[in-house]
Design an enzyme around this catalytic site. Sequence first.
Site, PDB file in Angstrom:
ATOM      1  N   ASN A   1     -13.300  -3.769   3.585  1.00  0.00           N
ATOM      2  CA  ASN A   1     -14.588  -2.356   3.660  1.00  0.00           C
ATOM      3  C   ASN A   1     -15.746  -2.488   2.589  1.00  0.00           C
ATOM      4  OD1 ASN A   1     -13.340  -1.871   6.150  1.00  0.00           O
ATOM      5  ND2 ASN A   1     -11.676  -0.404   5.100  1.00  0.00           N
TER       6      ASN A   1
ATOM      7  N   HIS B   1     -11.185  -5.218  -2.497  1.00  0.00           N
ATOM      8  CA  HIS B   1      -9.483  -5.119  -1.945  1.00  0.00           C
ATOM      9  C   HIS B   1      -9.627  -5.755  -0.858  1.00  0.00           C
ATOM     10  CE1 HIS B   1     -10.415  -0.835  -0.916  1.00  0.00           C
ATOM     11  NE2 HIS B   1      -9.361  -1.009   0.020  1.00  0.00           N
TER      12      HIS B   1
ATOM     13  N   ASP C   1       0.811  -1.317  -0.091  1.00  0.00           N
ATOM     14  CA  ASP C   1      -0.416   0.089  -0.027  1.00  0.00           C
ATOM     15  C   ASP C   1       1.422   1.059  -0.311  1.00  0.00           C
ATOM     16  OD1 ASP C   1      -1.995   2.283   1.331  1.00  0.00           O
ATOM     17  OD2 ASP C   1      -3.085   0.726   1.703  1.00  0.00           O
TER      18      ASP C   1
ATOM     19  N   HIS D   1      -7.430  -5.270   3.170  1.00  0.00           N
ATOM     20  CA  HIS D   1      -5.990  -5.129   3.172  1.00  0.00           C
ATOM     21  C   HIS D   1      -5.508  -5.442   3.933  1.00  0.00           C
ATOM     22  CE1 HIS D   1      -6.610  -0.456   3.062  1.00  0.00           C
ATOM     23  NE2 HIS D   1      -8.473  -0.895   2.648  1.00  0.00           N
TER      24      HIS D   1
ATOM     25  N   GLN E   1     -14.652   1.670   2.898  1.00  0.00           N
ATOM     26  CA  GLN E   1     -14.625   1.931   1.637  1.00  0.00           C
ATOM     27  C   GLN E   1     -14.334   3.727   0.984  1.00  0.00           C
ATOM     28  OE1 GLN E   1     -16.658  -0.453  -0.819  1.00  0.00           O
ATOM     29  NE2 GLN E   1     -15.520  -1.091  -2.194  1.00  0.00           N
TER      30      GLN E   1
END
Length: 135
Positions: free
Chosen positions: A86, A99, A30, A101, A93
């Site tokens: 999320n 996706h 990230d 995390h 989100q």
Amino acid sequence: MSDCIFCKIANGEIPSATLYEDEDFRVILDLGPANKGHALVLPKQHYANLYEIPDELAGKAMVLAKKIITRMRDVLGCDGYNVVQNNGEAAGQTVFHFHIHLIPRSFGDNAGITWTPGELTEEDKQEILEKFSMD
């Protein structure tokens, strides 16, 4: 989706620090990490959220998340991991491409995913149980 930033990253159109890639997913570091080693599991196909992703692919995403955090725990020597996914703006989100995390955690790191515990009232419990069905 042609204007989705995560589609472009997942499909190699935008460079990324890629940890893993297969025919369905790319796992990247990230760019705005909560902690060192914070990674994202991105499907190469566009799905806005968990509601849209096919069950089989959602299952593969979780198996992949497990593999990545198991290896990264050894690489980073962290004390634990948050696996966060999320759905919707109200849930935090910000990029509307499914996706996951993967956030490495260490004692005292001050990266938090917390809430103040409420109370499951009898009224709420009954309402939910009466309306909920997996049929």
